[in-house]
Design an enzyme around this catalytic site. Sequence first.
Site, short mmCIF file in Angstrom:
data_model
loop_
_atom_site.label_atom_id
_atom_site.label_comp_id
_atom_site.label_asym_id
_atom_site.label_seq_id
_atom_site.Cartn_x
_atom_site.Cartn_y
_atom_site.Cartn_z
N GLY A 1 -1.99 6.69 37.78
CA GLY A 1 -3.41 6.54 37.44
C GLY A 1 -3.66 6.22 35.98
N TYR B 1 -14.31 21.47 38.66
CA TYR B 1 -13.84 20.30 37.91
C TYR B 1 -14.78 19.98 36.75
CZ TYR B 1 -12.08 15.55 37.10
OH TYR B 1 -11.55 14.40 36.55
#
Length: 240
Positions: A18, A146
């Site tokens: 990523g 998160y």
Amino acid sequence: MSTTTTPRTVLITGGNRGIGYALAEEFVAQGHRVAVTSRSGTGGPDGALTVAGDVTDGASIDAAFDAIEAELGPVEVVVANAGITRDTLLMRMSEDDFTSVIDTNLTGAFRVVKRASKGMLKARFGRIVLISSVVGLYGSAGQVNYSSSKSALVGFARSISRELGARGITANVVAPGFIETDMTAELPEAQQAEYKKNIPAGRYGSASEVAKVVAWLASDDAAYITGAVIPVDGGLGMGH
């Protein structure tokens, strides 16, 4: 505009896929000495030293730094990129769902930056870049854990800036929005179209667009920028 690039020893956590992988590729392309950590110790791009490192384990991070320093010299640029998600609505979120995300995304950054700061203080030079997210300040349903971990990085960077700024060390936050990765590619097309409607740029970003901003923050040209939050989100979170 030319960017002044002094070759540096750069460490990127979670550099095996990523955005982290793209970060490593960009720093390698710019001629830096690049190391990446991954939990398995494999998977970094060509030209980078890949070492095993688990940001939830202080001893593992110490060992990773020892290996990198022996091979490439003291770490001058650290990019805290390793992160996990455990998305679910607040009512269904277990305490472990919350604490495990905080331990990787926030406390993990603390472990890495604390270890890196020793060499930076000695050298009176350092670049610390923390990879946050647009949802850190914008918010996102199902991501209380998160978004909390990612917004906390802002206070972290600003406190480091005040502590270490006079020693030639900068600490900044880059907050990507929706970036084209394996994860976003798996979303149904209707959902992708819905997300894109909210992005003024009308498209997802690329990992290399994030990487170029991070590399610039680590360059000689960004020496007077610290405690900043730089969004790379196509305008999605502006004003947040």
